[in-house]
Design a protein around this motif. Structure first.
Motif, PDB file in Angstrom:
ATOM      1  N   TYR A 333       0.858  -1.188   0.000  1.00  0.00           N
ATOM      2  CA  TYR A 333       0.000   0.000   0.000  1.00  0.00           C
ATOM      3  C   TYR A 333       0.894   1.238   0.000  1.00  0.00           C
ATOM      4  N   VAL A 334       0.816   2.042  -1.036  1.00  0.00           N
ATOM      5  CA  VAL A 334       1.658   3.229  -1.163  1.00  0.00           C
ATOM      6  C   VAL A 334       1.038   4.368  -0.357  1.00  0.00           C
ATOM      7  N   TYR A 335       1.795   4.923   0.595  1.00  0.00           N
ATOM      8  CA  TYR A 335       1.235   5.992   1.420  1.00  0.00           C
ATOM      9  C   TYR A 335       1.891   7.355   1.174  1.00  0.00           C
ATOM     10  N   THR A 336       3.060   7.387   0.572  1.00  0.00           N
ATOM     11  CA  THR A 336       3.693   8.658   0.233  1.00  0.00           C
ATOM     12  C   THR A 336       4.385   8.547  -1.119  1.00  0.00           C
ATOM     13  N   VAL A 337       4.185   9.551  -1.969  1.00  0.00           N
ATOM     14  CA  VAL A 337       4.842   9.625  -3.276  1.00  0.00           C
ATOM     15  C   VAL A 337       5.448  11.010  -3.420  1.00  0.00           C
ATOM     16  N   ARG A 338       6.687  11.046  -3.899  1.00  0.00           N
ATOM     17  CA  ARG A 338       7.359  12.333  -4.115  1.00  0.00           C
ATOM     18  C   ARG A 338       7.893  12.385  -5.549  1.00  0.00           C
ATOM     19  N   HIS A 339       7.350  13.299  -6.342  1.00  0.00           N
ATOM     20  CA  HIS A 339       7.791  13.492  -7.725  1.00  0.00           C
ATOM     21  C   HIS A 339       8.810  14.635  -7.752  1.00  0.00           C
ATOM     22  N   THR A 340       9.975  14.412  -8.359  1.00  0.00           N
ATOM     23  CA  THR A 340      11.021  15.432  -8.434  1.00  0.00           C
ATOM     24  C   THR A 340      11.447  15.641  -9.880  1.00  0.00           C
ATOM     25  N   LEU A 341      11.374  16.871 -10.319  1.00  0.00           N
ATOM     26  CA  LEU A 341      11.812  17.246 -11.669  1.00  0.00           C
ATOM     27  C   LEU A 341      12.899  18.303 -11.525  1.00  0.00           C
ATOM     28  N   ASP A 342      14.123  17.987 -12.012  1.00  0.00           N
ATOM     29  CA  ASP A 342      15.235  18.935 -11.936  1.00  0.00           C
ATOM     30  C   ASP A 342      16.192  18.677 -13.087  1.00  0.00           C
ATOM     31  N   ALA A 343      17.406  19.208 -12.980  1.00  0.00           N
ATOM     32  CA  ALA A 343      18.377  19.059 -14.055  1.00  0.00           C
ATOM     33  C   ALA A 343      18.748  17.605 -14.298  1.00  0.00           C
ATOM     34  N   GLY A 344      18.584  16.769 -13.295  1.00  0.00           N
ATOM     35  CA  GLY A 344      18.890  15.341 -13.425  1.00  0.00           C
ATOM     36  C   GLY A 344      17.777  14.532 -14.059  1.00  0.00           C
ATOM     37  N   GLY A 345      16.648  15.165 -14.386  1.00  0.00           N
ATOM     38  CA  GLY A 345      15.522  14.464 -14.993  1.00  0.00           C
ATOM     39  C   GLY A 345      14.331  14.374 -14.056  1.00  0.00           C
ATOM     40  N   TYR A 346      13.470  13.408 -14.293  1.00  0.00           N
ATOM     41  CA  TYR A 346      12.232  13.214 -13.530  1.00  0.00           C
ATOM     42  C   TYR A 346      12.305  11.873 -12.811  1.00  0.00           C
ATOM     43  N   LYS A 347      12.223  11.920 -11.473  1.00  0.00           N
ATOM     44  CA  LYS A 347      12.261  10.707 -10.654  1.00  0.00           C
ATOM     45  C   LYS A 347      11.076  10.703  -9.695  1.00  0.00           C
ATOM     46  N   THR A 348      10.658   9.503  -9.301  1.00  0.00           N
ATOM     47  CA  THR A 348       9.578   9.340  -8.334  1.00  0.00           C
ATOM     48  C   THR A 348      10.063   8.491  -7.172  1.00  0.00           C
ATOM     49  N   ASP A 349       9.998   9.051  -5.972  1.00  0.00           N
ATOM     50  CA  ASP A 349      10.276   8.288  -4.748  1.00  0.00           C
ATOM     51  C   ASP A 349       8.950   7.862  -4.154  1.00  0.00           C
ATOM     52  N   TRP A 350       8.874   6.661  -3.585  1.00  0.00           N
ATOM     53  CA  TRP A 350       7.641   6.214  -2.962  1.00  0.00           C
ATOM     54  C   TRP A 350       7.924   5.374  -1.731  1.00  0.00           C
ATOM     55  N   GLU A 351       6.994   5.441  -0.791  1.00  0.00           N
ATOM     56  CA  GLU A 351       7.069   4.645   0.429  1.00  0.00           C
ATOM     57  C   GLU A 351       5.780   3.849   0.562  1.00  0.00           C
ATOM     58  N   ALA A 352       5.915   2.586   0.901  1.00  0.00           N
ATOM     59  CA  ALA A 352       4.740   1.697   0.947  1.00  0.00           C
ATOM     60  C   ALA A 352       4.855   0.763   2.137  1.00  0.00           C
ATOM     61  N   GLU A 353       3.700   0.289   2.597  1.00  0.00           N
ATOM     62  CA  GLU A 353       3.653  -0.671   3.701  1.00  0.00           C
ATOM     63  C   GLU A 353       2.864  -1.897   3.283  1.00  0.00           C
ATOM     64  N   LYS A 354       3.071  -2.983   4.035  1.00  0.00           N
ATOM     65  CA  LYS A 354       2.384  -4.245   3.711  1.00  0.00           C
ATOM     66  C   LYS A 354       0.886  -4.099   3.937  1.00  0.00           C
TER      67      LYS A 354
END
Length: 354
Positions: A333-354
């Motif tokens: 179950y994903v409870y936090t998502v962080r989208h980052t767009l910068d000079a390094g491109g576009y990345k998504t960090d996510w945190e999930a629990e069972k």
């Protein structure tokens, strides 16, 4: 959708694109404006999601002048992310704070702005009837009538609250957001689940995985997390009935299976006692104790991931992981998502629990 299929659909995720609207203007970049960084964090936890925008500009340029005019406190902002012409709206909120870095020499004007999402708007809304008494259902109805919730609420059916929980809530000057959080805690996060349904879609367990990952395509990092943080042997909830007689319910941790579970059980010897002045019946206490214990126990194991930007990934969704070790494979179950767009491109960090 499998992440590898998403990777192909977006042509290797090599050309990220975005749309930023503030007020009624769709803001453009060019020779006179450069976007340095955009970070959008959305969460199902009890705090507001945000959008951070950092840019530099020439305020005398056509685009720079438009940015300067648009970033006014309280302005509504929206942010879409994706690739090429295929973008998804991931954020809508109000401009909460803006900093302008004045050039001390012949340099560009710097901008750092923070937008807060719907819950942030509730957090800063005025409490017009402080000191009065309202029931939970009346308070929630009032919150849903606010402008920031009307559009969301218009397309959803909100179930009526159980009458057993329809007790007075004292208004002592707290903001509606703080009252919302108190009501959410009192209702065992159920109203917060309603708010998340409006914002993110169906809460657990009525959902199927929005994304599956069966190989390393697009994955940058995958970290398995096990913790004793916020863990306990049992949750106890106490209150008092209308005659003043004490109510006390204890719900123990359910049996766990897998590597290290015996050690976890032996390490947890203390109960967490939560007095609840709003609890008036035994059924309420049982309900809260059970659900709060289950909510804490789910946080024992989880995944933290970083992948190439995936605008489809939202909090309140499930992600299925396979093709890895037995300890990692499963549905989370994903409870936090962080989208980052910068000079390094576009990345998504996510945190999930069972």
């Amino acid at each position: 959708m499998d992440f590898s299929a998403l990777y192909k659909q977006y042509d290797g995720m090599a050309a990220p694109a975005y749309t930023l609207k503030v007020g009624k203007a769709e803001l453009q970049i060019g020779d006179d404006v450069k976007l340095l960084r955009a970070v959008c964090e959305l969460t199902c936890r009890q705090n507001a999601g945000y959008l951070l925008v950092e840019a530099v500009m020439n305020p005398n340029g056509t685009n720079g002048s438009a940015w300067l005019d648009a970033f006014q406190i309280g302005a509504v902002g929206s942010f879409s992310l994706g690739y090429g012409s295929r973008k998804k709206a991931i954020f809508c909120g109000i401009l909460y704070e803006v900093h302008w870095d004045e050039p001390l020499s012949q340099g560009p004007l710097g901008l750092e702005a923070v937008f807060l999402d719907v819950r942030g708007q509730l957090m800063h809304s005025a409490c017009a009837d402080a000191g009065s008494t309202r029931t939970l259902s009346q308070m929630i109805e009032t919150i849903l009538e606010q402008d920031c919730c009307k559009k969301l609420a218009a397309s959803r059916e909100i179930d009526k609250l159980p009458t057993d929980w329809d007790l007075p809530v004292q208004r002592s000057g707290l903001s509606d957001y703080e009252q919302l959080c108190r009501a959410a805690s009192f209702l065992c996060y159920e109203f917060y689940a309603y708010a998340d349904t409006l914002y993110f879609g169906p809460p657990r367990p009525v959902s199927s995985p929005v994304l599956t990952s069966s190989d390393t395509t697009g994955l940058i990092q995958l970290r398995r997390r096990n913790t004793l943080e916020h863990q306990c042997a049992a949750v106890a909830v106490s209150g008092a009935d209308d005659q003043g007689k004490r109510i006390y319910v204890r719900h123990a941790r359910s049996r766990e299976h897998g590597f290290g579970c015996k050690q976890i059980r032996s390490a947890l010897t203390n109960d967490l006692h939560q007095p609840e002045p709003t609890v008036r019946t035994m059924s309420q206490a049982q309900y809260l104790a059970k659900a709060r214990m289950e909510q804490r126990q789910r946080q024992t194991a989880g995944l933290i991931g970083i992948c190439l930007g995936a605008p489809e990934l939202r909090p309140g969704r499930f992600i299925k992981v396979s093709g890895f070790s037995q300890a990692v494979n499963g549905t989370y179950y994903v409870y936090t998502v962080r989208h980052t767009l910068d000079a390094g491109g576009y990345k998504t960090d996510w945190e999930a629990e069972k």
